[in-house]
Design an enzyme around this catalytic site. Structure first.
Site, PDB file in Angstrom:
ATOM      1  N   GLY A  42       0.643  -1.225  -0.266  1.00 54.45           N
ATOM      2  CA  GLY A  42      -0.148   0.028   0.145  1.00 54.45           C
ATOM      3  C   GLY A  42       0.955   1.335  -0.066  1.00 54.45           C
ATOM      4  CB  SER A  43       4.347   2.352  -0.870  1.00 58.10           C
ATOM      5  OG  SER A  43       4.543   1.608  -2.056  1.00 58.10           O
ATOM      6  CG  ASN A  44       2.064   3.138  -5.621  1.00 57.60           C
ATOM      7  OD1 ASN A  44       2.309   4.240  -6.131  1.00 57.60           O
ATOM      8  ND2 ASN A  44       2.825   2.020  -5.934  1.00 57.60           N
ATOM      9  CG  MET A  49      -1.276  -8.511  -6.808  1.00 65.42           C
ATOM     10  SD  MET A  49      -0.261  -7.458  -7.901  1.00 65.42           S
ATOM     11  CE  MET A  49       1.072  -8.750  -8.347  1.00 65.42           C
ATOM     12  NE  ARG A  50      -8.174 -11.640  -6.750  1.00 70.99           N
ATOM     13  CZ  ARG A  50      -8.306 -12.928  -6.803  1.00 70.99           C
ATOM     14  NH1 ARG A  50      -8.853 -13.403  -8.061  1.00 70.99           N
ATOM     15  NH2 ARG A  50      -8.216 -13.770  -6.073  1.00 70.99           N
ATOM     16  CG  LEU A  51      -5.957 -10.538 -15.797  1.00 68.97           C
ATOM     17  CD1 LEU A  51      -6.342 -11.906 -16.625  1.00 68.97           C
ATOM     18  CD2 LEU A  51      -5.241  -9.522 -16.522  1.00 68.97           C
ATOM     19  CG  ASN A  99      -2.628  -1.133 -13.070  1.00 69.31           C
ATOM     20  OD1 ASN A  99      -2.394  -1.301 -11.679  1.00 69.31           O
ATOM     21  ND2 ASN A  99      -1.578  -1.975 -13.783  1.00 69.31           N
ATOM     22  CG  HIS A 139       3.195  -2.551 -14.892  1.00 73.26           C
ATOM     23  ND1 HIS A 139       2.941  -3.941 -14.261  1.00 73.26           N
ATOM     24  CD2 HIS A 139       4.320  -3.186 -15.613  1.00 73.26           C
ATOM     25  CE1 HIS A 139       3.729  -4.762 -14.728  1.00 73.26           C
ATOM     26  NE2 HIS A 139       4.433  -4.459 -15.537  1.00 73.26           N
TER      27      HIS A 139
HETATM   28  C1  GRF Z   1       3.655  -1.116  -7.432  1.00 78.70           C
HETATM   29  O1  GRF Z   1       4.992  -1.455  -7.733  1.00 78.70           O
HETATM   30  C2  GRF Z   1       2.486  -1.023  -8.629  1.00 78.70           C
HETATM   31  O2  GRF Z   1       3.296  -0.553  -9.792  1.00 78.70           O
HETATM   32  C3  GRF Z   1       2.473  -2.548  -8.909  1.00 78.70           C
HETATM   33  O3  GRF Z   1       2.234  -2.987  -7.609  1.00 78.70           O
HETATM   34  C4  GRF Z   1       3.132  -2.373  -6.627  1.00 78.70           C
HETATM   35  C5  GRF Z   1       2.236  -2.050  -5.476  1.00 78.70           C
HETATM   36  O4  GRF Z   1       3.091  -1.542  -4.372  1.00 78.70           O
HETATM   37  N1  GRF Z   1       1.344  -2.495  -9.567  1.00 78.70           N
HETATM   38  P1  GRF Z   1       2.408  -0.911  -3.113  1.00 78.70           P
HETATM   39  O5  GRF Z   1       1.468  -2.014  -2.445  1.00 78.70           O
HETATM   40  O6  GRF Z   1       1.729   0.257  -3.505  1.00 78.70           O
HETATM   41  O7  GRF Z   1       3.619  -0.584  -2.199  1.00 78.70           O
END
Ligand code: GRF
Length: 187
Positions: free
Chosen positions: A14-16, A89-91, A106, A108
């Site tokens: 969840g850092s994002n 992590m799902r489509l 999304n 990536h």
């Molecule tokens: C990130 O690197 C994002 O690009 C990918 O999954 C990771 C999630 O990281 N889709 P976090 O849980 O936000 O730290």
């Protein structure tokens, strides 16, 4: 005027999620965290910020469409208009895509179309490329295949381990994702 409502979908650290919710200058409010992992660290992060969570068990459903139908109901009840995937992590199937057409994005950790799918940072490190990066894109039914909105290059240094590369990539993610959200929603 109240801000447009958005949900973050995440299943990891969840850092994002934190990077997005920390930004007070965004034209949206994060109203809900959706996750398929009851034990994910991101849930704790949402709880700390008093952001509601919707946790589902995919195995309890017959199909992707069935669990997404329940998610759509929850999102619509809350008046949510945008979905930001951040380590979900799902489509995604037509059920969500139709209900939120053009409103699901999304992030990536590679320069798509290079290194789609799992462990993109490990893939780039293994491949020995000199540059990789971060992509924010619209979501379609494929694996990291939707139209690109923004990309930022991240150099791979000769001394990089996967971990040091990951740190450099995540620092870029934490700026790029909220910046793209801001620009996109202001349009
Ligand atoms: C990130 O690197 C994002 O690009 C990918 O999954 C990771 C999630 O990281 N889709 P976090 O849980 O936000 O730290």
């Amino acid at each position: 005027m109240s801000k447009v409502k958005a949900a973050v979908f995440a299943s990891g650290t969840g850092s994002n999620f934190d990077a997005i919710t920390a930004r007070t200058d965004l034209p949206c409010e994060i109203d809900l965290l959706v996750s398929d992992k009851a034990e994910a660290a991101v849930i704790e992060k949402a709880n700390k910020q008093n952001i509601a969570t919707y946790v589902f068990d995919a195995k309890a459903y017959d199909s992707r469409e069935a669990y997404e139908a329940d998610i759509v109901k929850e999102l619509q009840t809350r008046g949510i208009e945008w979905i930001f995937l951040a380590g979900y992590m799902r489509l995604v199937s037509k059920t969500l895509l139709t209900a939120f057409e053009g409103k699901i994005i999304n992030i990536h950790p590679s320069l798509l179309p290079d290194f789609p799918g799992l462990d993109a940072i490990g893939q780039a490190h293994e491949a020995g490329v000199k540059e990789t990066g971060v992509t924010v894109h619209f979501v379609d039914e494929g694996m990291d295949t939707g139209p690109v909105i923004a990309q930022e290059v991240v150099p791979v240094l000769p001394e990089d381990t996967k971990e040091t590369l990951q740190k450099r990539i995540q620092e870029v993610e934490h700026q790029l994702y909220p910046n793209v959200i801001k620009e996109l929603l202001q349009k």
